[in-house]
Design a protein around this motif. Structure first.
Motif, PDB file in Angstrom:
ATOM      1  N   ALA A  89       0.828  -1.205   0.000  1.00 24.91           N
ATOM      2  CA  ALA A  89       0.000   0.000   0.000  1.00 24.91           C
ATOM      3  C   ALA A  89       0.865   1.258   0.000  1.00 24.91           C
ATOM      4  O   ALA A  89       0.439   2.311  -0.485  1.00 24.91           O
ATOM      5  CB  ALA A  89      -0.918  -0.010   1.213  1.00 24.91           C
ATOM      6  N   THR A  90       2.079   1.152   0.538  1.00 27.58           N
ATOM      7  CA  THR A  90       2.970   2.315   0.556  1.00 27.58           C
ATOM      8  C   THR A  90       3.328   2.780  -0.852  1.00 27.58           C
ATOM      9  O   THR A  90       3.602   3.960  -1.074  1.00 27.58           O
ATOM     10  CB  THR A  90       4.262   1.986   1.329  1.00 27.58           C
ATOM     11  OG1 THR A  90       4.783   0.726   0.870  1.00 27.58           O
ATOM     12  CG2 THR A  90       4.003   1.913   2.817  1.00 27.58           C
ATOM     13  N   LEU A  91       3.330   1.867  -1.819  1.00 33.18           N
ATOM     14  CA  LEU A  91       3.598   2.245  -3.209  1.00 33.18           C
ATOM     15  C   LEU A  91       2.478   3.120  -3.742  1.00 33.18           C
ATOM     16  O   LEU A  91       2.717   4.173  -4.343  1.00 33.18           O
ATOM     17  CB  LEU A  91       3.751   0.992  -4.074  1.00 33.18           C
ATOM     18  CG  LEU A  91       3.944   1.235  -5.582  1.00 33.18           C
ATOM     19  CD1 LEU A  91       5.251   1.979  -5.839  1.00 33.18           C
ATOM     20  CD2 LEU A  91       3.918  -0.084  -6.346  1.00 33.18           C
ATOM     21  N   LEU A  92       1.237   2.677  -3.521  1.00 37.56           N
ATOM     22  CA  LEU A  92       0.087   3.469  -3.957  1.00 37.56           C
ATOM     23  C   LEU A  92       0.050   4.809  -3.240  1.00 37.56           C
ATOM     24  O   LEU A  92      -0.135   5.859  -3.867  1.00 37.56           O
ATOM     25  CB  LEU A  92      -1.208   2.700  -3.701  1.00 37.56           C
ATOM     26  CG  LEU A  92      -2.500   3.450  -4.050  1.00 37.56           C
ATOM     27  CD1 LEU A  92      -2.587   3.681  -5.554  1.00 37.56           C
ATOM     28  CD2 LEU A  92      -3.717   2.678  -3.554  1.00 37.56           C
ATOM     29  N   ASN A  93       0.227   4.788  -1.927  1.00 38.32           N
ATOM     30  CA  ASN A  93       0.171   6.036  -1.152  1.00 38.32           C
ATOM     31  C   ASN A  93       1.232   7.028  -1.616  1.00 38.32           C
ATOM     32  O   ASN A  93       0.977   8.233  -1.706  1.00 38.32           O
ATOM     33  CB  ASN A  93       0.365   5.737   0.339  1.00 38.32           C
ATOM     34  CG  ASN A  93      -0.791   4.955   0.924  1.00 38.32           C
ATOM     35  OD1 ASN A  93      -1.894   4.973   0.388  1.00 38.32           O
ATOM     36  ND2 ASN A  93      -0.542   4.250   2.013  1.00 38.32           N
ATOM     37  N   GLY A  94       2.422   6.507  -1.933  1.00 36.75           N
ATOM     38  CA  GLY A  94       3.499   7.386  -2.379  1.00 36.75           C
ATOM     39  C   GLY A  94       3.182   8.085  -3.678  1.00 36.75           C
ATOM     40  O   GLY A  94       3.398   9.297  -3.816  1.00 36.75           O
ATOM     41  N   VAL A  95       2.643   7.351  -4.635  1.00 35.46           N
ATOM     42  CA  VAL A  95       2.360   7.962  -5.938  1.00 35.46           C
ATOM     43  C   VAL A  95       1.132   8.863  -5.866  1.00 35.46           C
ATOM     44  O   VAL A  95       1.066   9.900  -6.546  1.00 35.46           O
ATOM     45  CB  VAL A  95       2.216   6.877  -7.033  1.00 35.46           C
ATOM     46  CG1 VAL A  95       0.859   6.199  -6.986  1.00 35.46           C
ATOM     47  CG2 VAL A  95       2.433   7.480  -8.422  1.00 35.46           C
ATOM     48  N   VAL A  96       0.152   8.500  -5.038  1.00 34.08           N
ATOM     49  CA  VAL A  96      -1.033   9.353  -4.878  1.00 34.08           C
ATOM     50  C   VAL A  96      -0.639  10.698  -4.262  1.00 34.08           C
ATOM     51  O   VAL A  96      -1.131  11.755  -4.691  1.00 34.08           O
ATOM     52  CB  VAL A  96      -2.095   8.643  -4.003  1.00 34.08           C
ATOM     53  CG1 VAL A  96      -3.165   9.631  -3.539  1.00 34.08           C
ATOM     54  CG2 VAL A  96      -2.739   7.504  -4.781  1.00 34.08           C
ATOM     55  N   LEU A  97       0.244  10.674  -3.288  1.00 31.15           N
ATOM     56  CA  LEU A  97       0.711  11.924  -2.682  1.00 31.15           C
ATOM     57  C   LEU A  97       1.390  12.819  -3.715  1.00 31.15           C
ATOM     58  O   LEU A  97       1.205  14.034  -3.724  1.00 31.15           O
ATOM     59  CB  LEU A  97       1.674  11.625  -1.530  1.00 31.15           C
ATOM     60  CG  LEU A  97       1.049  11.105  -0.236  1.00 31.15           C
ATOM     61  CD1 LEU A  97       2.133  10.705   0.757  1.00 31.15           C
ATOM     62  CD2 LEU A  97       0.135  12.162   0.383  1.00 31.15           C
TER      63      LEU A  97
END
Length: 207
Positions: free
Chosen positions: A43-51
């Motif tokens: 989920a950290t991958l998704l959160n990073g790109v969304v930010l």
């Protein structure tokens, strides 16, 4: 790059204006493990790109690739998966994706009238349009009508046709709030529509 290497993709989670442009070591390890053993992407991958999308208000090829890879591997939502394509999906009625496409068209309308504008609707409304479309899109449509009134007849007809076609795909009330996956579909719709208008006319006709 024809195929984006892992280091390039992970760079999409990093502020490129910062002094240290290296992705988080833990994230790099988790993503590499996912690539090699095919579990769910972290989920950290998704959160990073969304930010980064929210901060930069733009969707690059690398960011779009991460969104597609994450949801293709992690989601069971078939309606979402139908828009996780390489090229523009012109047949889907999936609302978040259609709204992303519509936002791109409305942005183009503004740029045609004000090509040197400093603050576009993307700068002002991209994040809120993807998160709370019911609040934002009435304002965007009204603004677009003012821009269309300044165009010549040929331009006006061309863009009115695009807007009408996309609005015709909206068969439900605009949601007050969209989930994170729906926001990602919006961002992909925006990215695909924006990239499509830069394609040569011959290439569009062959798709």
């Amino acid at each position: 790059f024809k195929t984006l290497p892992l280091w390039k993709l992970l760079g999409e989670t990093v502020n490129q204006n910062s002094r240290d442009k290296s992705p988080a070591p833990d994230l790099a390890g988790e993503v590499l493990q996912a690539v090699l053993t095919n579990p769910r992407y972290p989920a950290t991958l998704l959160n990073g790109v969304v930010l980064r999308i929210r901060a930069e208000r733009t969707v690059t090829r690398g960011k779009a690739t991460i969104l597609k890879a994450y949801y293709l591997n992690n989601s069971k939502d078939e309606q979402l998966k139908e828009v996780l394509t390489v090229e523009l999906n012109e047949t889907t009625n999936y609302l978040p994706y259609v709204l992303g496409r519509l936002f791109s068209v409305l942005e183009n309308v503004q740029l045609q009238v004000n090509p040197r504008i400093n603050t576009t609707i993307t700068d002002r409304y991209f994040n809120s349009a993807s998160a709370t479309p019911a609040v934002v899109f009435p304002t965007l449509i009204n603004l677009a009508q003012k821009h269309l009134a300044k165009m010549n007849k040929g331009q006006d007809i061309y863009f009115q046709k695009q807007i009408s076609e996309l609005c015709g795909r909206i068969t439900q009330t605009l949601p007050a709030r969209m989930s994170l996956s729906e926001q990602s579909a919006f961002q992909l719709g925006y990215y695909h529509e924006t990239q499509n208008r830069y394609k040569p006319k011959e290439e569009k006709n062959n798709v």
